[in-house]
Design a protein around this motif. Sequence first.
Motif, short mmCIF file in Angstrom:
data_model
loop_
_atom_site.label_atom_id
_atom_site.label_comp_id
_atom_site.label_asym_id
_atom_site.label_seq_id
_atom_site.Cartn_x
_atom_site.Cartn_y
_atom_site.Cartn_z
N SER A 166 -4.92 -1.16 6.83
CA SER A 166 -5.72 -1.44 5.67
C SER A 166 -5.13 -0.74 4.35
O SER A 166 -5.27 -1.19 3.31
CB SER A 166 -7.18 -0.93 5.59
N ALA A 167 -4.50 0.30 4.59
CA ALA A 167 -3.82 1.19 3.36
C ALA A 167 -2.76 0.28 2.67
O ALA A 167 -2.59 0.21 1.59
CB ALA A 167 -3.55 2.49 3.95
N LEU A 168 -1.95 -0.58 3.79
CA LEU A 168 -0.95 -1.21 3.29
C LEU A 168 -1.44 -2.54 2.23
O LEU A 168 -0.89 -2.80 1.50
CB LEU A 168 0.09 -1.60 4.45
N TRP A 169 -2.26 -2.80 2.76
CA TRP A 169 -3.12 -4.29 2.10
C TRP A 169 -3.73 -3.80 0.77
O TRP A 169 -3.48 -4.38 -0.24
CB TRP A 169 -4.19 -4.72 2.91
N GLN A 170 -4.20 -2.55 0.89
CA GLN A 170 -4.56 -1.97 -0.29
C GLN A 170 -3.61 -1.67 -1.46
O GLN A 170 -3.70 -1.77 -2.59
CB GLN A 170 -5.55 -0.87 -0.06
N SER A 171 -2.60 -1.05 -0.75
CA SER A 171 -1.45 -0.83 -1.71
C SER A 171 -0.80 -2.06 -2.48
O SER A 171 -0.52 -2.11 -3.68
CB SER A 171 -0.20 -0.29 -0.64
N LEU A 172 -0.91 -2.99 -1.73
CA LEU A 172 -0.24 -4.37 -2.17
C LEU A 172 -1.31 -4.85 -3.48
O LEU A 172 -0.72 -5.27 -4.47
CB LEU A 172 0.07 -5.49 -1.27
#
Length: 245
Positions: A166-172
Amino acid sequence: MKRLHITFPLALAALAVWLGLTLGAGRLLGGGQLSLVESVAGGIGPGWVLAALFALVVALASLDRRAAGLHAPESWKSLRLVLPPLLFSLLMLLVAWADGWPPAKVLLVVGCNTALVAVSEELMFRSVLLQGLLDRHGVWPAVLVSSLLFGVVHTVNGWASGDFGSALWQSLAASLQGVGYAAICLRTRSVWPMVAVHGLWDFALVTSALAATSTGEGSVLPFAAVLAVLPLCLYGVFLLRGSQR
């Protein structure tokens, strides 16, 4: 207060301290590993309070507070540029509350925390960091680098919550969002309109996730958030078309 010439190295050093306050204080005083939504809804975050105060102090110490975006918009007519993302954020809020909303006490806590995060992040990234980049670079390099760093910082939410996917999606999503936020700050020459939009946006997303959790449904986070911020990113590109200075 001694005034500072905000350079990129100084802005990076401030970012490191800010990140330590955001994560470190929350981990030490909050205790345990919680999801981002649980952290926002569980109580006022001490790390977010300290980080917001630190970012405000650094921004206030700038030699040029106008360049840091601390003043009101240079032209009140420029506020019309804020209307599209503001209305879009309100639409997100209506969608989030379509099937009901969390209790009033929870909404109050979430409202306080999302306001703190909005103040903290906008001052750090669109005031201090963007100003430091513009000290040596043109508009587009400054906007892209500050937006990329805005996204990278959001990956550390995976360390805090344990949910790295989820953190990677949030980062994008944050990187795309940063382009629109930086563009509007540059065009209005004020950080405060985007503090309001940023806070409303985060409030809509968190309350949407809470509503989905209470009904046992899947949240719009994090995948839909990436699609939701694409219009804002394209709007920022449109606002900065042809910008060199």
